[in-house]
Design an enzyme around this catalytic site. Structure first.
Site, PDB file in Angstrom:
ATOM      1  N   GLY A 243      40.115 -23.923  33.483  1.00 38.08           N
ATOM      2  CA  GLY A 243      40.991 -23.332  34.504  1.00 38.08           C
ATOM      3  C   GLY A 243      42.287 -24.106  34.593  1.00 38.08           C
ATOM      4  O   GLY A 243      42.772 -24.404  35.683  1.00 38.08           O
TER       5      GLY A 243
ATOM      6  N   SER B 154      46.571 -22.954  35.994  1.00 36.64           N
ATOM      7  CA  SER B 154      47.187 -22.846  37.327  1.00 36.64           C
ATOM      8  C   SER B 154      46.568 -23.846  38.292  1.00 36.64           C
ATOM      9  O   SER B 154      45.572 -24.496  37.966  1.00 36.64           O
ATOM     10  CB  SER B 154      47.035 -21.420  37.872  1.00 36.64           C
ATOM     11  OG  SER B 154      45.717 -21.214  38.290  1.00 36.64           O
TER      12      SER B 154
ATOM     13  N   TYR C  71      30.834 -17.781  47.626  1.00 38.17           N
ATOM     14  CA  TYR C  71      31.696 -18.904  47.229  1.00 38.17           C
ATOM     15  C   TYR C  71      31.101 -20.232  47.707  1.00 38.17           C
ATOM     16  O   TYR C  71      30.977 -21.193  46.938  1.00 38.17           O
ATOM     17  CB  TYR C  71      33.106 -18.708  47.797  1.00 38.17           C
ATOM     18  CG  TYR C  71      34.045 -19.842  47.451  1.00 38.17           C
ATOM     19  CD1 TYR C  71      34.603 -19.947  46.183  1.00 38.17           C
ATOM     20  CD2 TYR C  71      34.350 -20.834  48.383  1.00 38.17           C
ATOM     21  CE1 TYR C  71      35.442 -21.012  45.845  1.00 38.17           C
ATOM     22  CE2 TYR C  71      35.186 -21.897  48.062  1.00 38.17           C
ATOM     23  CZ  TYR C  71      35.732 -21.976  46.796  1.00 38.17           C
ATOM     24  OH  TYR C  71      36.554 -23.038  46.460  1.00 38.17           O
TER      25      TYR C  71
HETATM   26  N1  LIG Z   1      42.464 -24.280  46.571  1.00 39.45           N
HETATM   27  C1  LIG Z   1      41.634 -24.850  47.417  1.00 39.45           C
HETATM   28  O1  LIG Z   1      41.926 -24.982  48.620  1.00 39.45           O
HETATM   29  C2  LIG Z   1      40.300 -25.350  46.937  1.00 39.45           C
HETATM   30  C3  LIG Z   1      39.474 -26.000  47.867  1.00 39.45           C
HETATM   31  C4  LIG Z   1      38.243 -26.467  47.440  1.00 39.45           C
HETATM   32  C5  LIG Z   1      37.867 -26.318  46.126  1.00 39.45           C
HETATM   33  N2  LIG Z   1      38.687 -25.686  45.224  1.00 39.45           N
HETATM   34  C6  LIG Z   1      38.231 -25.538  43.845  1.00 39.45           C
HETATM   35  O2  LIG Z   1      39.250 -25.950  42.962  1.00 39.45           O
HETATM   36  C7  LIG Z   1      39.055 -25.338  41.678  1.00 39.45           C
HETATM   37  C8  LIG Z   1      40.381 -24.854  41.146  1.00 39.45           C
HETATM   38  O3  LIG Z   1      40.862 -23.809  41.959  1.00 39.45           O
HETATM   39  P1  LIG Z   1      42.379 -23.651  42.398  1.00 39.45           P
HETATM   40  O4  LIG Z   1      42.418 -23.810  43.873  1.00 39.45           O
HETATM   41  O5  LIG Z   1      43.274 -24.481  41.555  1.00 39.45           O
HETATM   42  O6  LIG Z   1      42.601 -22.066  42.123  1.00 39.45           O
HETATM   43  P2  LIG Z   1      43.437 -21.262  41.031  1.00 39.45           P
HETATM   44  O7  LIG Z   1      44.857 -21.661  41.048  1.00 39.45           O
HETATM   45  O8  LIG Z   1      43.080 -19.840  41.259  1.00 39.45           O
HETATM   46  O9  LIG Z   1      42.813 -21.781  39.675  1.00 39.45           O
HETATM   47  C9  LIG Z   1      41.572 -21.347  39.216  1.00 39.45           C
HETATM   48  C10 LIG Z   1      41.566 -21.432  37.704  1.00 39.45           C
HETATM   49  O10 LIG Z   1      40.283 -20.976  37.243  1.00 39.45           O
HETATM   50  C11 LIG Z   1      40.528 -20.015  36.237  1.00 39.45           C
HETATM   51  N3  LIG Z   1      39.451 -19.040  36.084  1.00 39.45           N
HETATM   52  C12 LIG Z   1      38.977 -18.194  37.025  1.00 39.45           C
HETATM   53  N4  LIG Z   1      38.042 -17.395  36.471  1.00 39.45           N
HETATM   54  C13 LIG Z   1      37.937 -17.757  35.177  1.00 39.45           C
HETATM   55  C14 LIG Z   1      37.167 -17.293  34.096  1.00 39.45           C
HETATM   56  N5  LIG Z   1      36.320 -16.273  34.211  1.00 39.45           N
HETATM   57  N6  LIG Z   1      37.312 -17.890  32.891  1.00 39.45           N
HETATM   58  C15 LIG Z   1      38.194 -18.905  32.731  1.00 39.45           C
HETATM   59  N7  LIG Z   1      38.953 -19.383  33.713  1.00 39.45           N
HETATM   60  C16 LIG Z   1      38.836 -18.809  34.921  1.00 39.45           C
HETATM   61  C17 LIG Z   1      41.815 -19.316  36.663  1.00 39.45           C
HETATM   62  O11 LIG Z   1      42.361 -18.570  35.603  1.00 39.45           O
HETATM   63  P3  LIG Z   1      43.305 -17.266  35.900  1.00 39.45           P
HETATM   64  O12 LIG Z   1      44.632 -17.793  36.259  1.00 39.45           O
HETATM   65  O13 LIG Z   1      43.263 -16.516  34.606  1.00 39.45           O
HETATM   66  O14 LIG Z   1      42.656 -16.520  37.034  1.00 39.45           O
HETATM   67  C18 LIG Z   1      42.628 -20.524  37.069  1.00 39.45           C
HETATM   68  O15 LIG Z   1      43.158 -21.158  35.949  1.00 39.45           O
HETATM   69  C19 LIG Z   1      38.010 -24.240  41.895  1.00 39.45           C
HETATM   70  O16 LIG Z   1      36.759 -24.671  41.385  1.00 39.45           O
HETATM   71  C20 LIG Z   1      37.937 -24.107  43.421  1.00 39.45           C
HETATM   72  O17 LIG Z   1      36.665 -23.667  43.864  1.00 39.45           O
HETATM   73  C21 LIG Z   1      39.899 -25.203  45.609  1.00 39.45           C
END
Ligand SMILES: NC(=O)c1ccc[n+]([C@@H]2O[C@H](COP(=O)([O-])OP(=O)(O)OC[C@H]3O[C@@H](n4cnc5c(N)ncnc54)[C@H](OP(=O)(O)O)[C@@H]3O)[C@@H](O)[C@H]2O)c1
Length: 287
Positions: free
Chosen positions: A19, A22, A173
């Site tokens: 991932g 982004s 989630y």
């Molecule tokens: N943001 C928060 O507040 C927060 C809080 C707690 C935990 N987290 C965790 O942090 C991690 C990263 O999330 P983020 O906040 O940075 O969100 P994000 O910007 O949406 O990044 C998620 C990444 O995962 C990729 N992804 C999703 N589905 C996929 C698939 N089927 N195959 C390959 N890649 C896939 C997305 O690719 P695409 O761009 O192609 O969709 C993107 O690169 C996640 O595990 C999330 O649960 C986030």
């Protein structure tokens, strides 16, 4: 993009970040590449991956990064990814399982598995399992699982793990993020003495694309309280690189500090049970 400052060196280390196009994953890849690591960015879209790779290289003035394309909701793509990676690399020092989704409506992957559970938990489980021998051969090596504080409101509903009877996006989630911690704990137990450590973390509440599926009326007020992806990546980068956590395993971190996760996440019986279900659902043992 501005990266966090660090003076530690990852030169000579091979790192995979899922991932990585982004949000938190992109900054994690950038920071580790800036520290000299060779970084494999796993992205599901080639276009988005290439754009992120180009931006990171521009931002740090080079760096050793490559793109591997895989949709982590597909177990066959995860298998191909693990095979292709091992054809290119004879070691893996750090695996950062970061890719995640928030899915409001029930949906199935092409393997017939509920999408949140498939991407947020089973992909971590399967990719790690397939790369585990390589990680062991590369020891001391590290696995970092990006979980969330959202796990605290979850229990593992083993009677309806994939929300077939009743689906709620937030519940799915939270359960998947609890699964990340149970997986971390069980894996740490199984890896004792191997030289491979595994830890997990809550990155903070971060302004990324994760909750883009929320109605704008909910998303906009939420954004006021959010931290930057740079802040969100700090604990992932710390766990991937810092000498402070050498040998530390089976812990849950917030803001670079090991803290207690929920009582449910420390249930060893749940962790063992989830492991067995995951082995069956990924075909690592016959169903
Ligand atoms: N943001 C928060 O507040 C927060 C809080 C707690 C935990 N987290 C965790 O942090 C991690 C990263 O999330 P983020 O906040 O940075 O969100 P994000 O910007 O949406 O990044 C998620 C990444 O995962 C990729 N992804 C999703 N589905 C996929 C698939 N089927 N195959 C390959 N890649 C896939 C997305 O690719 P695409 O761009 O192609 O969709 C993107 O690169 C996640 O595990 C999330 O649960 C986030």
């Amino acid at each position: 993009m501005t990266g966090t400052k660090t003076n530690q060196s990852m030169a000579g280390k091979i790192v995979m970040v899922t991932g990585a196009n982004s949000g938190i994953g992109k900054i994690t890849a950038l920071e580790l590449a800036k520290m000299g690591a060779t970084v494999t960015m796993v992205c599901r879209s080639r276009d988005k991956g290439e754009e992120a790779l180009r931006e990171i290289k521009e931002s740090i003035g080079g760096g050793s990064l490559e793109l591997m394309v895989a949709d982590l909701s597909s177990q066959s793509e995860i298998r191909t990814l693990a095979e292709e990676f091992q054809k290119k690399h004879d070691r893996l020092d750090v695996l950062v399982n970061n890719a995640g989704v928030f899915v409001r409506q029930p949906s199935m992957t092409r393997d017939g598995i509920e999408t949140t559970f498939a991407v947020n938990h089973l992909a971590y489980f399967l990719l790690t399992s397939l790369l585990l021998d390589l990680l062991k051969r590369s020891a001391p090596s590290r696995i970092v699982n990006v979980s969330s504080r959202a796990h605290t409101s979850a229990t593992m509903n083993f009677d309806d793990l994939q929300g077939e009877r009743e689906y709620g996006g937030w519940r799915a989630y939270c359960q998947s993020k609890l699964a990340n911690i149970l997986f971390t704990n069980e894996l740490a137990r199984r890896l004792e003495g191997s030289g491979v450590t595994v830890n997990c973390l809550h990155p903070g509440v971060i302004a990324t694309g994760l909750f883009r599926v929320l109605p704008k009326i909910l998303e906009l007020p939420l954004r006021i309280f959010l931290s930057s992806p740079e802040t969100g990546a700090e604990t992932s980068v710390y766990l991937a690189s810092s000498p402070d956590v050498e040998g530390v395993t089976g812990k849950y971190f917030i803001k670079k500090r090991a803290v207690a996760s929920s009582p449910e996440s420390q249930n060893a019986e749940s962790a063992r049970r989830l492991w067995e279900v995951s082995e069956r659902l990924t075909g690592l043992i016959p169903a």
